[in-house]
Design a protein around this motif. Structure first.
Motif, PDB file in Angstrom:
ATOM      1  N   GLY A   1       0.828  -1.198   0.000  1.00 14.94           N
ATOM      2  CA  GLY A   1       0.000   0.000   0.000  1.00 14.94           C
ATOM      3  C   GLY A   1       0.860   1.245   0.000  1.00 14.94           C
ATOM      4  O   GLY A   1       1.677   1.457  -0.885  1.00 14.94           O
ATOM      5  N   ILE A   2       0.757   2.027   1.032  1.00 16.01           N
ATOM      6  CA  ILE A   2       1.455   3.302   1.149  1.00 16.01           C
ATOM      7  C   ILE A   2       2.913   3.079   1.523  1.00 16.01           C
ATOM      8  O   ILE A   2       3.221   2.312   2.431  1.00 16.01           O
ATOM      9  N   ARG A   3       3.794   3.772   0.820  1.00 12.45           N
ATOM     10  CA  ARG A   3       5.215   3.711   1.155  1.00 12.45           C
ATOM     11  C   ARG A   3       5.463   4.589   2.375  1.00 12.45           C
ATOM     12  O   ARG A   3       5.082   5.750   2.424  1.00 12.45           O
ATOM     13  N   ILE A   4       6.118   4.022   3.382  1.00 11.38           N
ATOM     14  CA  ILE A   4       6.366   4.738   4.622  1.00 11.38           C
ATOM     15  C   ILE A   4       7.733   5.390   4.631  1.00 11.38           C
ATOM     16  O   ILE A   4       7.876   6.541   5.001  1.00 11.38           O
ATOM     17  N   GLY A   5       8.751   4.648   4.232  1.00  9.43           N
ATOM     18  CA  GLY A   5      10.092   5.222   4.254  1.00  9.43           C
ATOM     19  C   GLY A   5      11.130   4.262   3.714  1.00  9.43           C
ATOM     20  O   GLY A   5      10.845   3.110   3.415  1.00  9.43           O
ATOM     21  N   LYS A   6      12.358   4.765   3.616  1.00 11.58           N
ATOM     22  CA  LYS A   6      13.473   3.986   3.082  1.00 11.58           C
ATOM     23  C   LYS A   6      14.682   4.215   3.974  1.00 11.58           C
ATOM     24  O   LYS A   6      14.992   5.354   4.323  1.00 11.58           O
ATOM     25  N   ARG A   7      15.351   3.144   4.355  1.00 10.91           N
ATOM     26  CA  ARG A   7      16.533   3.236   5.212  1.00 10.91           C
ATOM     27  C   ARG A   7      17.613   2.308   4.689  1.00 10.91           C
ATOM     28  O   ARG A   7      17.323   1.255   4.131  1.00 10.91           O
ATOM     29  N   ARG A   8      18.866   2.688   4.888  1.00  8.03           N
ATOM     30  CA  ARG A   8      20.005   1.843   4.510  1.00  8.03           C
ATOM     31  C   ARG A   8      20.583   1.109   5.703  1.00  8.03           C
ATOM     32  O   ARG A   8      21.114   0.021   5.568  1.00  8.03           O
ATOM     33  N   ASP A   9      20.493   1.685   6.867  1.00  5.49           N
ATOM     34  CA  ASP A   9      21.065   1.114   8.076  1.00  5.49           C
ATOM     35  C   ASP A   9      20.035   0.224   8.770  1.00  5.49           C
ATOM     36  O   ASP A   9      18.907   0.660   9.012  1.00  5.49           O
ATOM     37  N   PRO A  10      20.383  -1.037   9.114  1.00  7.79           N
ATOM     38  CA  PRO A  10      19.428  -1.909   9.790  1.00  7.79           C
ATOM     39  C   PRO A  10      18.910  -1.349  11.115  1.00  7.79           C
ATOM     40  O   PRO A  10      17.737  -1.519  11.446  1.00  7.79           O
ATOM     41  N   SER A  11      19.745  -0.652  11.874  1.00 10.90           N
ATOM     42  CA  SER A  11      19.282  -0.073  13.147  1.00 10.90           C
ATOM     43  C   SER A  11      18.248   1.024  12.907  1.00 10.90           C
ATOM     44  O   SER A  11      17.257   1.117  13.628  1.00 10.90           O
ATOM     45  N   ALA A  12      18.472   1.850  11.898  1.00 13.07           N
ATOM     46  CA  ALA A  12      17.511   2.897  11.559  1.00 13.07           C
ATOM     47  C   ALA A  12      16.216   2.286  11.041  1.00 13.07           C
ATOM     48  O   ALA A  12      15.121   2.786  11.325  1.00 13.07           O
ATOM     49  N   LEU A  13      16.333   1.193  10.297  1.00 12.09           N
ATOM     50  CA  LEU A  13      15.145   0.486   9.811  1.00 12.09           C
ATOM     51  C   LEU A  13      14.329  -0.054  10.981  1.00 12.09           C
ATOM     52  O   LEU A  13      13.110   0.105  11.017  1.00 12.09           O
ATOM     53  N   LEU A  14      14.992  -0.680  11.938  1.00 11.89           N
ATOM     54  CA  LEU A  14      14.301  -1.214  13.113  1.00 11.89           C
ATOM     55  C   LEU A  14      13.597  -0.105  13.883  1.00 11.89           C
ATOM     56  O   LEU A  14      12.456  -0.260  14.312  1.00 11.89           O
ATOM     57  N   HIS A  15      14.250   1.032  14.020  1.00 11.11           N
ATOM     58  CA  HIS A  15      13.638   2.162  14.726  1.00 11.11           C
ATOM     59  C   HIS A  15      12.375   2.635  13.995  1.00 11.11           C
ATOM     60  O   HIS A  15      11.332   2.878  14.614  1.00 11.11           O
ATOM     61  N   LEU A  16      12.438   2.735  12.661  1.00  7.38           N
ATOM     62  CA  LEU A  16      11.279   3.167  11.886  1.00  7.38           C
ATOM     63  C   LEU A  16      10.144   2.146  11.972  1.00  7.38           C
ATOM     64  O   LEU A  16       8.978   2.515  12.127  1.00  7.38           O
ATOM     65  N   VAL A  17      10.467   0.856  11.907  1.00  2.76           N
ATOM     66  CA  VAL A  17       9.436  -0.182  12.008  1.00  2.76           C
ATOM     67  C   VAL A  17       8.773  -0.133  13.380  1.00  2.76           C
ATOM     68  O   VAL A  17       7.547  -0.207  13.492  1.00  2.76           O
ATOM     69  N   ARG A  18       9.573   0.008  14.426  1.00  4.20           N
ATOM     70  CA  ARG A  18       8.996   0.103  15.776  1.00  4.20           C
ATOM     71  C   ARG A  18       8.104   1.319  15.918  1.00  4.20           C
ATOM     72  O   ARG A  18       7.047   1.259  16.547  1.00  4.20           O
ATOM     73  N   THR A  19       8.510   2.441  15.350  1.00  7.61           N
ATOM     74  CA  THR A  19       7.724   3.669  15.422  1.00  7.61           C
ATOM     75  C   THR A  19       6.389   3.479  14.698  1.00  7.61           C
ATOM     76  O   THR A  19       5.332   3.845  15.222  1.00  7.61           O
ATOM     77  N   CYS A  20       6.420   2.910  13.497  1.00  9.04           N
ATOM     78  CA  CYS A  20       5.191   2.699  12.724  1.00  9.04           C
ATOM     79  C   CYS A  20       4.265   1.692  13.393  1.00  9.04           C
ATOM     80  O   CYS A  20       3.049   1.814  13.309  1.00  9.04           O
ATOM     81  N   ALA A  21       4.844   0.691  14.031  1.00  8.68           N
ATOM     82  CA  ALA A  21       4.051  -0.341  14.693  1.00  8.68           C
ATOM     83  C   ALA A  21       3.575   0.084  16.083  1.00  8.68           C
ATOM     84  O   ALA A  21       2.702  -0.551  16.653  1.00  8.68           O
ATOM     85  N   GLY A  22       4.169   1.144  16.638  1.00 12.17           N
ATOM     86  CA  GLY A  22       3.801   1.582  17.982  1.00 12.17           C
ATOM     87  C   GLY A  22       4.375   0.705  19.075  1.00 12.17           C
ATOM     88  O   GLY A  22       3.795   0.591  20.152  1.00 12.17           O
TER      89      GLY A  22
END
Length: 74
Positions: free
Chosen positions: A50-71
């Motif tokens: 569906g909607i694109r949320i974001g793009k990250r190159r660093d796995p730690s930054a990706l995990l932070h974004l996933v946690r933020t989106c998931a609450g």
């Protein structure tokens, strides 16, 4: 103890799957080499991307974004 990038990616994928998010691996060209990046999408009503949320190159930054989106708290 410090976690490896593979452990971080596993956690990000598990959280994403539980909260109806998709993580798609893409390869960006930077001069002569390719760099792996990850794009996060929210699942649409039909179960597809569906909607694109974001793009990250660093796995730690990706995990932070996933946690933020998931609450999910860290």
């Amino acid at each position: 103890m410090k976690r490896s990038p593979h452990q971080i990616m596993w956690e990000a994928r598990e959280i994403a799957k539980a909260h109806h998010l998709f993580i798609v691996e893409v390869h960006d060209k930077d001069g002569d080499r390719y760099i792996t990046a990850y794009v996060i999408y929210r699942e649409d009503a039909n179960g597809g991307r569906g909607i694109r949320i974001g793009k990250r190159r660093d796995p730690s930054a990706l995990l932070h974004l996933v946690r933020t989106c998931a609450g999910v708290a860290a």
